[in-house]
Design a protein around this motif. Structure first.
Motif, mmCIF file in Angstrom:
data_model
loop_
_atom_site.group_PDB
_atom_site.id
_atom_site.type_symbol
_atom_site.label_atom_id
_atom_site.label_comp_id
_atom_site.label_asym_id
_atom_site.label_seq_id
_atom_site.Cartn_x
_atom_site.Cartn_y
_atom_site.Cartn_z
ATOM 1 N N GLN A 11 0.912 -1.401 -0.001
ATOM 2 C CA GLN A 11 -0.023 -0.066 0.027
ATOM 3 C C GLN A 11 0.797 1.417 -0.066
ATOM 4 O OE1 GLN A 11 -1.892 1.194 3.544
ATOM 5 N NE2 GLN A 11 -3.856 1.894 2.781
ATOM 6 N N ASP A 51 -5.542 0.217 -7.296
ATOM 7 C CA ASP A 51 -5.715 -0.246 -5.929
ATOM 8 C C ASP A 51 -4.714 -0.041 -5.220
ATOM 9 O OD1 ASP A 51 -8.178 -1.227 -6.965
ATOM 10 O OD2 ASP A 51 -7.342 -3.382 -7.776
ATOM 11 N N THR A 54 -4.066 5.162 -1.791
ATOM 12 C CA THR A 54 -5.113 6.181 -1.474
ATOM 13 C C THR A 54 -4.369 7.394 -1.322
ATOM 14 O OG1 THR A 54 -6.405 4.611 -0.282
ATOM 15 C CG2 THR A 54 -6.753 6.921 0.258
ATOM 16 N N GLN A 83 -9.169 6.619 -8.995
ATOM 17 C CA GLN A 83 -8.096 6.728 -7.854
ATOM 18 C C GLN A 83 -8.983 6.669 -6.504
ATOM 19 O OE1 GLN A 83 -4.516 7.142 -7.798
ATOM 20 N NE2 GLN A 83 -5.228 6.960 -5.601
ATOM 21 N N SER A 84 -8.156 6.203 -5.653
ATOM 22 C CA SER A 84 -8.948 6.240 -4.199
ATOM 23 C C SER A 84 -8.513 7.568 -3.622
ATOM 24 C CB SER A 84 -8.549 5.093 -3.404
ATOM 25 O OG SER A 84 -8.729 5.287 -2.096
#
Ligand code: G6P
Length: 483
Positions: A11, A51, A54, A83-84
């Motif tokens: 992430q 994914d 963020t 996009q998050s």
């Protein structure tokens, strides 16, 4: 006992004040319309795939706050291109004090050496209140990131707005890999010391909370480490700063122009149309000196105009043969000094036209309404690009013009722009305060012979695209994960 760094999660979190999307409300029902921006972070994060992470940003306006509230902060994928994005609904007073009261009018000023009068700055109760809010705003980001981050995630915190975030976040989440990137210059210690002592220390300690602090050039990185040594007594090593038992790596990543995007965008018909309009406005056979900036004090637009005026005064042979195409797009108009500066730019341009213009020749073509297609058209037609900031983290105009200029534009470049480190060998470097020197450089740029100009232009375009946005972003991420 040695603590092994945690296995990195895949992430990636990006944190910045301005996010990739902004909103406007319209109509009686307050319909929210999203507008997407561009830039290095947008390209970088989208290269990782939707994914991967963020983007955490602030709501910047009442319309943004309405959107953040309506969507519970998580913006819909159709507004963000998949996009998050988590948009923080920070109370307006907190945001405005942090953004205008501290980031824009104090930190920006210190790093760009903009305090030039004996009356500024004043650190009074007003500043203390704004500083308390700057802290609260940074805490809001740190809280959101602490919530959002998976074990061992990489967090890339951007710029002077969020200088306290790395320190705050590292305390709460020692498992994370935290990077901070400064897109601005960094002030040398003698100037950074202008800030109240506790504020200066807190800012440095905040950034040193990161595992890695990165800058656009070696010069800015060096100024930061000098400040750490001078103000904190930190130990500066080869690419490291150690303070209170903690080591922060120091990195340099010189963001380059996005050639692929620029070439494609600049070849569209709306740019062709603007180019035709500009050519007509300039008149046939005339050379053009182009500048494109936000109307930003550090961009030194007024001195640029005065240098052009000096060129016309000293060298009347240019009358009728050159046009200065100057685009100065209003920025940060909430601050009175920016509004005054914007007005001054227009006044100086009008005075040049009144004093030198004649039938069929307008010496300065000034546009203040933001128009990206027209900017690209100006880049295409430029014979000379004028980029003369007092100081600048990098300055991407200096890198974008060489990529799409059709005439192999000569570059007159401030030696105080970060871009001078990479482009200096093929540009005409100027002291941005020296109006006569800048005028002379403009003359030399206009009179460079074609083969020399073409050779410079070719090398400028290569140097300008050495680290395009996606590679720039991934290099930071790799370095951070490499730990
Ligand atoms: C420029 C600087 C960035 C900064 C940005 C903020 O692009 O290079 O360092 O983050 O301005 O601009 P804004 O319009 O959001 O105040």
């Amino acid at each position: 006992m040695t603590v092994e760094p945690p296995e990195p999660s895949g992430q990636v979190l990006v944190a910045s004040n301005r996010g990739p999307v902004s909103y406007t409300r319209s109509g009686a029902d307050g319909t929210l319309t999203a507008r997407r921006g561009g830039g290095g972070l947008v390209s970088g994060l989208s290269a990782l795939g939707a994914d991967a992470g963020t983007w955490v940003c602030a709501a910047l306006s009442d319309d943004d706050r309405a959107a953040a509230e309506a969507y519970g902060g998580r913006l819909p994928a159709e507004d963000t291109g998949g996009q998050s994005v988590l948009m923080l609904d920070i109370p307006r007073e907190t945001f405005e004090a942090a953004y205008n009261g501290v980031a824009n009018s104090v930190l920006w000023f210190v790093h760009h050496l903009l305090y030039q009068t004996p009356l500024e700055p004043v650190f009074d109760e007003g500043f203390e209140a704004a500083w308390a809010r700057y802290r609260a705003y940074n805490r809001a980001f740190a809280d959101a990131l602490a919530e959002e981050a998976e074990q061992g995630a990489a967090v890339l915190v951007q710029d002077y707005h969020l200088a306290l975030v790395p320190g705050l976040l590292a305390k709460r989440r020692p498992d994370l890999r935290i990077g901070h990137f400064s897109h601005t210059p960094w002030a040398p210690p003698d100037l950074f010391r202008v800030l109240p002592d506790e504020v200066a220390r807190e800012l440095l300690l905040g950034i040193l909370g990161a595992d890695r602090a990165a800058f656009l050039t070696g010069r800015w990185a060096g100024a930061f480490t000098d400040c750490c040594a001078a103000l904190l007594g930190a130990e500066v090593g080869e690419g490291t700063v150690t303070h209170q038992g903690r080591t922060t790596r120091i990195g340099v990543h010189g963001l380059g122009a996005d050639a692929e995007f620029l070439r494609e965008r600049a070849s569209r018909t709306d740019v062709d149309e603007r180019l035709a309009e500009l050519r007509e406005r300039v008149g046939p056979g005339r050379a053009t000196i182009v500048r494109v900036d936000r109307t930003e004090l550090s961009k030194n637009i007024v001195r640029g105009l005065l240098a052009y005026r000096r060129l016309l005064t000293d060298r009347p042979e240019w009358h009728g043969r050159v046009v200065h195409v100057a685009f100065a797009y209003p920025s940060r108009q909430d601050l009175a000094i920016y509004r005054e500066y914007t007005a001054e730019v227009s006044r100086v341009a009008e005075a040049i036209n009144a004093d030198f213009g004649r039938d069929g020749w307008t010496p300065v073509v000034l546009h203040v309404k933001d128009d990206f297609a027209r900017s690209l058209a100006a880049y295409r037609m430029a014979d000379v690009a004028l980029v003369n900031p007092i100081r600048d983290g990098m300055n991407l105009v200096a890198k974008e013009v060489p990529v799409i200029s059709e005439n192999g534009a000569a570059l007159v470049l401030s030696r105080e722009a970060g871009a001078a480190e990479e482009l200096g060998a093929d540009a005409l470097l100027v002291n941005p305060y020296d109006i006569a020197g800048t005028a002379e450089a403009l003359h030399r740029a206009l009179t460079l012979d074609q083969p020399t100009r073409a050779a410079h232009a070719k090398r400028l375009a290569e140097a300008a695209t050495a680290l395009p946005p996606t590679a720039w972003f991934l290099a930071q991420l790799d370095a951070l994960r490499g730990w």
